[in-house]
Design an enzyme around this catalytic site. Structure first.
Site, PDB file in Angstrom:
ATOM      1  N   TYR A   1      14.582  18.056 -14.824  1.00 36.23           N
ATOM      2  CA  TYR A   1      13.249  18.178 -15.413  1.00 36.23           C
ATOM      3  C   TYR A   1      13.015  19.605 -15.941  1.00 36.23           C
ATOM      4  O   TYR A   1      12.186  19.818 -16.816  1.00 36.23           O
ATOM      5  CB  TYR A   1      12.174  17.878 -14.370  1.00 36.23           C
ATOM      6  CG  TYR A   1      12.003  16.434 -13.950  1.00 36.23           C
ATOM      7  CD1 TYR A   1      12.789  15.405 -14.473  1.00 36.23           C
ATOM      8  CD2 TYR A   1      11.017  16.090 -13.020  1.00 36.23           C
ATOM      9  CE1 TYR A   1      12.602  14.080 -14.069  1.00 36.23           C
ATOM     10  CE2 TYR A   1      10.822  14.776 -12.620  1.00 36.23           C
ATOM     11  CZ  TYR A   1      11.613  13.776 -13.143  1.00 36.23           C
ATOM     12  OH  TYR A   1      11.415  12.477 -12.744  1.00 36.23           O
ATOM     13  N   GLY A   2      13.732  20.573 -15.385  1.00 29.55           N
ATOM     14  CA  GLY A   2      13.398  21.982 -15.581  1.00 29.55           C
ATOM     15  C   GLY A   2      13.538  22.498 -16.999  1.00 29.55           C
ATOM     16  O   GLY A   2      12.967  23.530 -17.339  1.00 29.55           O
TER      17      GLY A   2
ATOM     18  N   ASP B   1      11.893  13.680  -6.486  1.00 26.91           N
ATOM     19  CA  ASP B   1      12.380  14.867  -7.193  1.00 26.91           C
ATOM     20  C   ASP B   1      13.171  14.353  -8.396  1.00 26.91           C
ATOM     21  O   ASP B   1      13.499  13.171  -8.483  1.00 26.91           O
ATOM     22  CB  ASP B   1      13.271  15.705  -6.270  1.00 26.91           C
ATOM     23  CG  ASP B   1      13.739  17.020  -6.909  1.00 26.91           C
ATOM     24  OD1 ASP B   1      13.172  17.426  -7.941  1.00 26.91           O
ATOM     25  OD2 ASP B   1      14.681  17.645  -6.373  1.00 26.91           O
ATOM     26  N   SER B   2      13.500  15.262  -9.317  1.00 27.82           N
ATOM     27  CA  SER B   2      14.334  14.872 -10.445  1.00 27.82           C
ATOM     28  C   SER B   2      15.727  14.458  -9.979  1.00 27.82           C
ATOM     29  O   SER B   2      16.378  13.646 -10.620  1.00 27.82           O
ATOM     30  CB  SER B   2      14.453  16.028 -11.429  1.00 27.82           C
ATOM     31  OG  SER B   2      14.976  17.168 -10.779  1.00 27.82           O
TER      32      SER B   2
ATOM     33  N   CYS C   1      12.522  26.471  -6.725  1.00 19.12           N
ATOM     34  CA  CYS C   1      13.175  25.256  -7.213  1.00 19.12           C
ATOM     35  C   CYS C   1      13.878  24.676  -5.997  1.00 19.12           C
ATOM     36  O   CYS C   1      14.460  25.421  -5.205  1.00 19.12           O
ATOM     37  CB  CYS C   1      14.186  25.601  -8.313  1.00 19.12           C
ATOM     38  SG  CYS C   1      15.257  24.215  -8.791  1.00 19.12           S
ATOM     39  N   THR C   2      13.800  23.361  -5.845  1.00 23.70           N
ATOM     40  CA  THR C   2      14.370  22.764  -4.629  1.00 23.70           C
ATOM     41  C   THR C   2      15.883  22.949  -4.547  1.00 23.70           C
ATOM     42  O   THR C   2      16.468  22.764  -3.483  1.00 23.70           O
ATOM     43  CB  THR C   2      14.043  21.255  -4.542  1.00 23.70           C
ATOM     44  OG1 THR C   2      14.384  20.638  -5.777  1.00 23.70           O
ATOM     45  CG2 THR C   2      12.579  21.046  -4.238  1.00 23.70           C
ATOM     46  N   HIS C   3      16.520  23.316  -5.642  1.00 21.15           N
ATOM     47  CA  HIS C   3      17.963  23.590  -5.597  1.00 21.15           C
ATOM     48  C   HIS C   3      18.284  24.971  -5.010  1.00 21.15           C
ATOM     49  O   HIS C   3      19.397  25.199  -4.550  1.00 21.15           O
ATOM     50  CB  HIS C   3      18.564  23.568  -7.004  1.00 21.15           C
ATOM     51  CG  HIS C   3      18.812  22.196  -7.535  1.00 21.15           C
ATOM     52  ND1 HIS C   3      17.806  21.385  -7.976  1.00 21.15           N
ATOM     53  CD2 HIS C   3      19.957  21.497  -7.691  1.00 21.15           C
ATOM     54  CE1 HIS C   3      18.335  20.239  -8.389  1.00 21.15           C
ATOM     55  NE2 HIS C   3      19.633  20.283  -8.235  1.00 21.15           N
TER      56      HIS C   3
ATOM     57  N   CYS D   1       9.521  18.575  -6.284  1.00 26.75           N
ATOM     58  CA  CYS D   1      10.170  19.161  -7.454  1.00 26.75           C
ATOM     59  C   CYS D   1       9.197  20.200  -7.980  1.00 26.75           C
ATOM     60  O   CYS D   1       8.040  19.881  -8.266  1.00 26.75           O
ATOM     61  CB  CYS D   1      10.412  18.087  -8.510  1.00 26.75           C
ATOM     62  SG  CYS D   1      10.853  18.714 -10.146  1.00 26.75           S
ATOM     63  N   ASN D   2       9.649  21.447  -8.051  1.00 29.13           N
ATOM     64  CA  ASN D   2       8.745  22.505  -8.490  1.00 29.13           C
ATOM     65  C   ASN D   2       8.263  22.307  -9.922  1.00 29.13           C
ATOM     66  O   ASN D   2       7.091  22.522 -10.226  1.00 29.13           O
ATOM     67  CB  ASN D   2       9.441  23.858  -8.377  1.00 29.13           C
ATOM     68  CG  ASN D   2       9.517  24.346  -6.943  1.00 29.13           C
ATOM     69  OD1 ASN D   2       8.647  25.062  -6.492  1.00 29.13           O
ATOM     70  ND2 ASN D   2      10.542  23.938  -6.215  1.00 29.13           N
ATOM     71  N   THR D   3       9.184  21.893 -10.809  1.00 28.04           N
ATOM     72  CA  THR D   3       8.793  21.732 -12.207  1.00 28.04           C
ATOM     73  C   THR D   3       7.706  20.665 -12.332  1.00 28.04           C
ATOM     74  O   THR D   3       6.679  20.874 -12.999  1.00 28.04           O
ATOM     75  CB  THR D   3      10.018  21.341 -13.057  1.00 28.04           C
ATOM     76  OG1 THR D   3      11.075  22.269 -12.828  1.00 28.04           O
ATOM     77  CG2 THR D   3       9.664  21.356 -14.540  1.00 28.04           C
TER      78      THR D   3
ATOM     79  N   GLU E   1      24.202  22.461  -7.879  1.00 26.78           N
ATOM     80  CA  GLU E   1      24.705  21.089  -8.049  1.00 26.78           C
ATOM     81  C   GLU E   1      26.210  21.021  -7.810  1.00 26.78           C
ATOM     82  O   GLU E   1      26.723  20.042  -7.294  1.00 26.78           O
ATOM     83  CB  GLU E   1      24.406  20.586  -9.473  1.00 26.78           C
ATOM     84  CG  GLU E   1      22.959  20.261  -9.732  1.00 26.78           C
ATOM     85  CD  GLU E   1      22.686  18.773  -9.628  1.00 26.78           C
ATOM     86  OE1 GLU E   1      23.609  17.985  -9.853  1.00 26.78           O
ATOM     87  OE2 GLU E   1      21.538  18.419  -9.311  1.00 26.78           O
TER      88      GLU E   1
END
Lengths: 269, 269
Positions: free
Chosen positions: B43-44, B11-12, B185-187, B74-76, B153
């Site tokens: 990355y987004g 992932d980013s 988004c993984t966040h 990572c979705n992006t 974050e």
């Protein structure tokens, strides 16, 4: 002796264009090459080692463009990498934004100063050291405001939510009331309205862009590097990623429109 | 045929550790190498070209670690670089998170789906295409929620301000009411509480972590790549910057403590 070569300015992204705007106002004869390291932004959450590596590669790219001076228009990079960039680029002069910002805070006569900045800038304590060096009796409190970067990037700079976020970061530090608040990130001047609303009218807001421009002017004239008359260069815009986004978000910081075709994409090692 | 080599996940940053947590629960016999490209996150907000370049270098670094499969958590990167990574790594299988997330949304039986994601994921339209491919009658609305990344974050995932930010992004899309909301988004799973509060109890929230883990399990068993028994590898954590921050923020996504000394810093080209 007049030197027509451009001044090089870099930041992690577009925030340093506020320094460019101040430079253009103070020094209309100078040409400027601006580099935004948009492929690797933000610098504010990254380690000192990585920020130093990125700052060195951005500074060297500007020297390769033939600049006569390098301005680190990023508080995080100024806070952690100024000495390393100076050593690497000598004898090319290098100016950061932390020391001019600290000088501007001290010049207000403030006895208690809040510094709002990124996590990386606050962790390094560079503003505290710079202010202590000039005015040891001034109390300095650093406050990391990570969400401010995202708000400024999104252009979400007024209204109830930004005010509440500012209150969240500031409220524990408003009593006793500070005399001055340093906007210690090039993104934060876009949020000066909400910071002022939360801090109240008695608190002076300090933005390093104009002080940095005056410092650059003094240094150019002292070293004979100033340009004599308006050159043909104007403003050259370089970025490491995303010309369209650079133009859209950057226009807010430069305070005039930027076209995506005016932005040249470059790769940094 | 049992294959004891680890699964590679990147992932980013640290968000993909939520996929790792789901993988550990679904496949306790597997070893995992996780790589967070923290020196270049996020990355987004970056261009598809740059995201593809970063994804390729992260995926190749995992292959160099000897993994048997690469998961783009990572979705992006899944949205813009899945095909390029598959071509570059063949015959190593590559799994992204967009298609499993889309499948999970369709499986709810929803007729109207909101996809909350980064600017880069929404711009690319990957969820819309994936859902249209499986269920052409489902209405899909993509909503970029850039501030959610910073909130997650910072660990600022409950309270009045996150709820108001969620309302700001969602309110224009809640009438007619969606049947499902994809946390694209993984966040964003960290913000599921505030999204649920704004969207109301009738809306199903879809998180791709568990669906992705099931997809990986099916693919490992179909190709004979599954591990037979618990190996000695466990979880190896790699990052391109900031072991201390990786450990601190990553613990929230993995849902267990990470020590900074457990994170190995690597350089990517």
């Amino acid at each position: 002796m007049a030197d027509p070569r451009p001044i090089g300015v870099f930041d992690s992204g577009v925030g340093g264009l506020s320094v460019v705007a101040a430079l253009e106002a103070a020094l209309p004869a100078e040409s400027i090459v601006y580099l935004g390291d948009t492929a690797r932004l933000p610098y504010g959450t990254k380690s000192p080692q990585t920020v130093e590596r990125y700052a060195l590669s951005a500074a060297r790219a500007l020297v390769a463009e033939g600049v006569k001076m390098v301005v680190i228009a990023c508080n995080t990079a100024s806070a952690v990498a100024l000495d390393a960039v100076r050593r690497a680029l000598a004898p090319v002069p290098v100016v950061g934004v932390v020391e001019p910002g600290a000088a501007a805070a001290v010049a207000t006569g403030a006895r208690r100063v809040l510094v709002l900045a990124t996590e990386g800038t606050i962790r390094g304590g560079a503003y505290e050291r710079a202010i202590a060096h000039m005015a040891p009796d001034v109390e300095v409190v650093g406050v990391a405001c990570p969400l401010f970067v995202a708000l400024a990037e999104e252009g979400w700079t007024c209204g109830e939510i930004p005010v509440q976020i500012a209150r969240h970061y500031l409220q524990a530090h408003l009593s006793p009331r500070p005399d001055a608040i340093v906007l210690g990130c090039t993104h934060f001047p876009l949020l000066s309205g909400v910071v002022a609303e939360v801090a109240g009218p008695a608190v002076r807001l300090v933005d390093s862009a104009e002080t940095t421009a005056r410092r650059i002017s003094a240094e150019l004239h002292a070293t004979g590097l100033a340009a004599a008359r308006r050159g043909s260069g104007g403003l050259v815009l370089l970025a490491t990623d995303g010309a369209e986004r650079f133009a859209r978000v950057g226009s807010r910081f430069l305070a005039r429109p930027i076209g995506a075709r005016d932005v040249r994409i470059v790769n940094l090692p």
